[in-house]
Design a protein around this motif. Structure first.
Motif, PDB file in Angstrom:
ATOM      1  N   LYS A   6       0.825  -1.202   0.000  1.00 10.24           N
ATOM      2  CA  LYS A   6       0.000   0.000   0.000  1.00 10.24           C
ATOM      3  C   LYS A   6       0.865   1.259   0.000  1.00 10.24           C
ATOM      4  O   LYS A   6       0.535   2.257  -0.651  1.00 10.24           O
ATOM      5  N   PHE A   7       1.978   1.197   0.707  1.00 14.71           N
ATOM      6  CA  PHE A   7       2.873   2.357   0.738  1.00 14.71           C
ATOM      7  C   PHE A   7       3.492   2.596  -0.637  1.00 14.71           C
ATOM      8  O   PHE A   7       3.633   3.749  -1.065  1.00 14.71           O
ATOM      9  N   LYS A   8       3.859   1.532  -1.333  1.00 12.84           N
ATOM     10  CA  LYS A   8       4.465   1.675  -2.657  1.00 12.84           C
ATOM     11  C   LYS A   8       3.506   2.301  -3.659  1.00 12.84           C
ATOM     12  O   LYS A   8       3.923   2.941  -4.630  1.00 12.84           O
ATOM     13  N   LYS A   9       2.211   2.144  -3.438  1.00 14.32           N
ATOM     14  CA  LYS A   9       1.227   2.707  -4.355  1.00 14.32           C
ATOM     15  C   LYS A   9       0.989   4.194  -4.105  1.00 14.32           C
ATOM     16  O   LYS A   9       0.335   4.856  -4.923  1.00 14.32           O
ATOM     17  N   ASN A  10       1.476   4.688  -2.993  1.00 12.75           N
ATOM     18  CA  ASN A  10       1.324   6.109  -2.672  1.00 12.75           C
ATOM     19  C   ASN A  10       2.485   6.881  -3.295  1.00 12.75           C
ATOM     20  O   ASN A  10       3.623   6.826  -2.813  1.00 12.75           O
ATOM     21  N   PHE A  11       2.202   7.599  -4.387  1.00 11.83           N
ATOM     22  CA  PHE A  11       3.271   8.286  -5.133  1.00 11.83           C
ATOM     23  C   PHE A  11       3.996   9.305  -4.263  1.00 11.83           C
ATOM     24  O   PHE A  11       5.229   9.331  -4.208  1.00 11.83           O
ATOM     25  N   TRP A  12       3.242  10.159  -3.571  1.00 16.61           N
ATOM     26  CA  TRP A  12       3.863  11.227  -2.791  1.00 16.61           C
ATOM     27  C   TRP A  12       4.631  10.676  -1.597  1.00 16.61           C
ATOM     28  O   TRP A  12       5.649  11.254  -1.184  1.00 16.61           O
ATOM     29  N   GLY A  13       4.182   9.562  -1.046  1.00 15.98           N
ATOM     30  CA  GLY A  13       4.917   8.948   0.043  1.00 15.98           C
ATOM     31  C   GLY A  13       6.266   8.422  -0.414  1.00 15.98           C
ATOM     32  O   GLY A  13       7.293   8.653   0.233  1.00 15.98           O
TER      33      GLY A  13
END
Length: 364
Positions: free
Chosen positions: A15-22
């Motif tokens: 899920k974190f990898k899918k967050n571009f800005w993260g």
């Protein structure tokens, strides 16, 4: 049927990898971290604290170029490779910005740099001062990508080296706050009763004092300096960690796995450290990311007030303090560049914290 890892940690990572800005913000943090560690490798001025002053070229615009004459020093300095790499070179040579030069009868005549169309002083030096009388190796065209500060120091080098304090204060402050906060919060949440009431009394008193005022008081008690600021900031941020840990443990200690651990005869220390804390690690990661950003802002404020990192040590907050009046003097970049660096690093930590919060939320 293929076996896929469906653990909570792997799902959170996906899920974190899918967050571009993260992910983008994490990349910025890693880049700034590498720059802060190897600052003297990237800095054009590799001297200690990038503190080579040239008052004749102070407050020059970005992209400024000048000829620089380096007069070798007769003082021999012994410094290890790792000392130069991480703490800068102990430079005893004399650097002089010049307008022109010529050689007559084994004597180097040069004209010192003077701004505003003025003519600089003409001076001379024997060629024997240079190794093998080879003066040409000691005259170079030097460019200042970010210009120079009010003392004529290379501003880019100061910005790069100043990232160390802003970056590492986050780690030290968060580490101290985690140690104190985990200990106090675990005791309050697990044992409850009078222990909880006493610790919550301490937390509420600490919470009621303005953060910056408390940091100033601790800093004045410990003294001005580099590590004193780190400790002071860390000792003021533990209350948030303690409140989160206390609330999480109050909820977790009634779970069946804690009851089973008690039935097996495990002691309280093992139950807290081996069973409860690993299951509440998600909220701790999120609050630690937020504390990173808060620590950077607090340190910048302390440096701006003059009780943070002391000169000649480079600090983004101190650089803003030294040059904030240049905003109305036509050279606002001297204050805006370190301000933008602080904003970029704080925003990166906040975005990473938001991404971690979303990734660790089991409801989404």
């Amino acid at each position: 049927m293929s076996n896929k890892n469906k653990s909570l940690s792997s799902l959170a990572l996906q899920k974190f990898k899918k967050n571009f800005w993260g992910v983008f913000s994490l990349g910025i943090i890693i880049c700034i971290g590498l720059i802060s560690i190897f600052a003297y490798v990237f800095a054009p001025d590799g001297s200690k604290n990038a503190n080579q002053m040239h008052l004749s070229i102070h407050s020059k615009w970005p992209g400024f170029e000048v000829q620089m004459l380096t007069i070798p020093s007769q003082i021999e300095t012994k410094q290890s490779f790792f000392s130069k790499l991480f703490f800068g070179k102990e430079n005893t040579d004399t650097e002089i910005p010049i307008q022109s030069y010529e050689v007559k009868n084994d004597v180097l005549h040069y004209v010192e740099y003077a701004s505003d169309g003025l003519e600089g002083l003409e001076k001379q030096i024997e060629l024997s001062r240079f190794p093998n009388s080879n003066y040409q190796e000691f005259i170079e065209n030097r460019s200042f990508l970010f210009g120079t500060d009010k003392y004529g120091r290379d501003y880019l080098s100061r910005v790069l080296i100043g990232s160390r304090i802003s970056f590492f204060i986050g780690f030290v402050a968060v580490f101290i706050s985690l140690i104190v906060g985990l200990f106090m919060g675990s005791l309050a949440g697990y044992y409850g009763g009078k222990v909880d009431a006493f610790i919550m009394w301490i937390i509420n008193i600490t919470w009621s004092i303005p953060t910056l005022l408390l940091v100033i008081a601790i800093t004045l008690a410990l003294g001005k300096g580099f590590w004193q600021v780190f400790i002071a900031v860390g000792l003021t941020m533990w209350v948030e960690v303690a409140r989160v840990v206390r609330g999480q443990i109050i909820s977790a200690k009634e779970m069946q796995y804690v009851t089973a651990a008690r039935a097996l005869g495990f002691n309280d220390y093992r139950i807290i450290t081996k069973h409860i804390l690993p299951n509440i690690f998600g909220p701790l990661i999120v609050i630690s990311a937020a504390n990173f950003a808060a620590a950077i802002l607090i340190e910048s404020g302390l440096s701006f007030l003059g009780i943070g990192a002391q000169p000649p040590m480079a600090s983004w907050g101190a650089m803003i303090k030294d040059h904030y009046n240049y905003i109305i003097l036509g050279k606002p970049y001297l204050a805006l560049i370190p301000g933008f660096c602080i904003m970029l690093l704080v925003m990166a930590f906040m975005l990473v914290g938001n991404a971690l919060r979303d990734a660790l939320d089991v409801k989404t």
